[in-house]
Design an enzyme around this catalytic site. Structure first.
Site, PDB file in Angstrom:
ATOM      1  N   ALA A 110       0.801  -1.231   0.000  1.00 20.21           N
ATOM      2  CA  ALA A 110       0.000   0.000   0.000  1.00 20.21           C
ATOM      3  C   ALA A 110       0.830   1.276   0.000  1.00 20.21           C
ATOM      4  CB  ALA A 110      -0.957  -0.003   1.188  1.00 20.21           C
ATOM      5  N   ASP A 148       2.570  -3.159   4.192  1.00 21.52           N
ATOM      6  CA  ASP A 148       3.787  -3.054   3.388  1.00 21.52           C
ATOM      7  C   ASP A 148       4.952  -3.583   4.204  1.00 21.52           C
ATOM      8  OD1 ASP A 148       4.012  -0.978   0.565  1.00 21.52           O
ATOM      9  OD2 ASP A 148       5.636  -2.284   1.254  1.00 21.52           O
ATOM     10  N   ARG A 187       8.231  -4.201 -11.682  1.00 17.11           N
ATOM     11  CA  ARG A 187       8.991  -4.263 -12.944  1.00 17.11           C
ATOM     12  C   ARG A 187       9.575  -2.893 -13.255  1.00 17.11           C
ATOM     13  NH1 ARG A 187       6.644  -5.837 -18.888  1.00 17.11           N
ATOM     14  NH2 ARG A 187       5.201  -4.142 -18.456  1.00 17.11           N
ATOM     15  N   GLN A 243       1.946 -15.040   1.939  1.00 18.89           N
ATOM     16  CA  GLN A 243       0.713 -14.276   2.112  1.00 18.89           C
ATOM     17  C   GLN A 243      -0.521 -15.165   1.996  1.00 18.89           C
ATOM     18  OE1 GLN A 243       1.023 -10.326   0.196  1.00 18.89           O
ATOM     19  NE2 GLN A 243       2.188  -9.908   2.067  1.00 18.89           N
ATOM     20  N   ALA A 303      -0.080  -7.723  -8.492  1.00 16.90           N
ATOM     21  CA  ALA A 303       1.374  -7.731  -8.665  1.00 16.90           C
ATOM     22  C   ALA A 303       1.787  -8.773  -9.702  1.00 16.90           C
ATOM     23  CB  ALA A 303       2.050  -8.011  -7.331  1.00 16.90           C
ATOM     24  N   ASP A 355      -6.066  -4.684 -18.985  1.00 16.52           N
ATOM     25  CA  ASP A 355      -5.899  -4.980 -20.408  1.00 16.52           C
ATOM     26  C   ASP A 355      -7.230  -4.842 -21.139  1.00 16.52           C
ATOM     27  OD1 ASP A 355      -4.448  -7.148 -18.499  1.00 16.52           O
ATOM     28  OD2 ASP A 355      -3.058  -6.335 -19.985  1.00 16.52           O
ATOM     29  N   ARG A 415      -7.889  -1.262 -21.517  1.00 15.65           N
ATOM     30  CA  ARG A 415      -6.976  -0.735 -22.543  1.00 15.65           C
ATOM     31  C   ARG A 415      -7.508  -1.063 -23.938  1.00 15.65           C
ATOM     32  NH1 ARG A 415      -1.354  -2.868 -19.679  1.00 15.65           N
ATOM     33  NH2 ARG A 415      -0.857  -0.944 -18.535  1.00 15.65           N
ATOM     34  N   HIS A 421      -1.767 -12.045 -18.109  1.00 17.37           N
ATOM     35  CA  HIS A 421      -1.564 -10.586 -18.081  1.00 17.37           C
ATOM     36  C   HIS A 421      -0.104 -10.327 -18.445  1.00 17.37           C
ATOM     37  CE1 HIS A 421      -1.786  -6.398 -16.982  1.00 17.37           C
ATOM     38  NE2 HIS A 421      -0.850  -6.539 -16.073  1.00 17.37           N
TER      39      HIS A 421
END
Lengths: 332, 332
Positions: free
Chosen positions: B13, B43, B93, B113, B131, B160, B163, B188
């Site tokens: 976050a 985080d 990335r 997690q 992520a 996507d 988009r 993805h």
């Protein structure tokens, strides 16, 4: 029948606040969930590629309300036909810069943007100045855009207002939506006066004054005030960056309440052109308590001002008068 | 009568996507303007101060719907009683990095997690993995949280999907809200297949097919596809940062449609646990066209798949199978 789109300009749109703000506008946070918008985004040439990246992302997000995006470094194109202008762009203070240096850079920016807005914006364009020094930038803009009605030029103190609500809600452990009618007087700076003398909290037993519920005048007159005044610096310390999320959100609140009206019994804080109310010198952009109706703000009159408050109201007015003089000296 | 708050977790976050996402959640974009929310933000330790800065800003913004904020580096505290989990946290990335570079870093994160969520989240918690590598991270999460229903674990391909809608709207110069029923098949990643074979545009003369209106199969079968596939890289090139605004907005769309239902006659794309539909190997998290009702997604069945599409759907499935092996090899 769908409404005609409203054109909203964001200057400095490639920056942090812009990036937080534009998706809020595109989702209807600023003007309502049934109001289509066309976004105009302006930034300086070094930021042109980043600005185009923001435009690409706005297209990518497929916002139903977003009926067009203009991303430009040309201030005329940016200002053409705009109904709402949110001026986020400005020269940020860097380490080692004197106040006069920052002031002089921003005065030049706001003088030229005033000109462009005046010539190209739609009639009755509403202007919100966010970039610091917000009040004085707004004043410069007003001075150099004489055909924009002075009541249409405002600066953002809604962030401070919301911060004050937040501090009270945390202190009392109540939902922030139950707190209202704090006031931010004066300058969006560390001399602002966060005033709770007329603020109330909704309780099962009805509206109660904040002073009564908090029952700690020392805190309300001391730490509460300094916390709100210095909150910007506290955010920078924690994030290593200026407030963006909360500034953007508050900018939306400012415009929304201005355009759509404040709820009954509730006022908000806006930096507006002073008319001498509350013995504040006329001719400053000064934050007052206001209600809004039919797209117009009106200063809430008749609130009793005690001695402590009087001093604080005057102190922040004094700073604004000094800033005005400094700004004008930059123009000579 | 006000609804009980929903508890929404955002991991990572303190990062870019988190910072864009949390104000959207707090404004009701994700769950509706009448749904109060409690935000849980997680985080890693090095980001603790920045995360606290985000919490401070959320309080400062005085969001009426926001009933509480938990900012923590403790996964157990973060996961406790959450109804919706948006897993944004992972290794991001950067320019020049391939997705496979980030795989091994993320696999161990998602295994840990999974465990925390399974033990502490509310029953029927809905999970959205953002992520990258999103599909494979979601698969790892599923494998290591066996008591979370597999239908509750998804990954984000709505970005996507949006988009693709955006590209069609730009090509045809129509409002994006008039375009629907594109499909994103598969991963993805750059092997995703943006498919317009069943997509339509709302025109004055009714719904017309995208293929017919574009009238350029060459473009639809090549440049359109590669533009959507590679859009993430194009954003990084322009902004020098990964998509945050559009990713956050699409994450809100994904959850909102899942929870509140898709509009009649409209489907969306979600990365979901494959059941063998359309000849895709079961046991992958693969993006399909889905409708949503009463909090559940269903794959749209019976769409005709031509030879060109078949090839592309299989290619992206193949990549997912390879990623799955790579992920499992990282676990040894």
């Amino acid at each position: 029948m769908a409404k005609d789109p409203v054109r909203v300009l964001v200057t400095g749109a490639a920056g942090q606040i812009g990036y937080a703000l534009v998706p809020m506008i595109a989702r209807g946070v600023m003007l309502g969930s049934d109001q289509p918008v066309i976004l105009h985004m302006l930034d300086i040439p070094p930021a042109a590629e980043a600005l185009n990246g923001v435009k690409m992302e706005l297209v990518d997000a497929a916002f139903p309300l977003l009926k067009g995006v203009v991303a430009t470094t040309d201030v005329v194109e940016a200002c053409t036909g705009v109904n709402i202008a949110v001026m986020v762009g400005g020269f940020p203070r860097k380490e080692g810069m004197e106040r006069k240096d920052v002031m002089s850079k921003n005065v030049a920016i706001y003088k030229s943007q005033a000109s462009a807005l005046e010539k190209h914006a739609a009639a009755n364009c509403k202007v919100l100045v966010v970039a610091n020094p917000a009040n004085t930038n707004a004043l410069i803009l007003k001075e150099f855009a004489p055909s924009i009605p002075e009541k249409n030029i405002s600066c953002l103190t809604r962030l401070d207002h919301n911060r004050a609500l937040g501090q009270i809600s945390e202190r009392l452990n109540v939902p922030v939506s139950d707190v209202k009618n704090v006031i931010i007087w004066g300058n969006h700076s560390s001399t602002q006066y966060p005033d709770v003398n007329h603020a109330t909290v909704k309780t099962p037993a009805g509206e109660k004054p904040v002073r009564v519920l908090v029952a700690n005048d020392e805190w309300l007159n001391g730490e509460f005030i300094t916390t709100v005044q210095q909150r910007g610096a506290a955010i920078i310390k924690a994030r290593k960056l200026s407030s963006a999320l909360s500034a953007a959100s508050s900018a939306c609140d400012h415009i929304r309440d201005w355009v759509l009206g404040t709820p009954e019994g509730t006022w908000v804080s806006m930096g507006v052109y002073s008319d001498g109310s509350y013995n504040v010198p006329a001719g400053l952009i000064y934050s007052f308590p206001v209600t809004c109706c039919n797209g117009q703000w009106t200063i809430v009159q008749g609130l009793p001002i005690d001695e402590l408050s009087r001093k604080k109201l005057d102190l922040t007015a004094e700073e604004l008068s000094e800033e005005k003089a400094l700004a004008y000296s930059c123009l000579s």
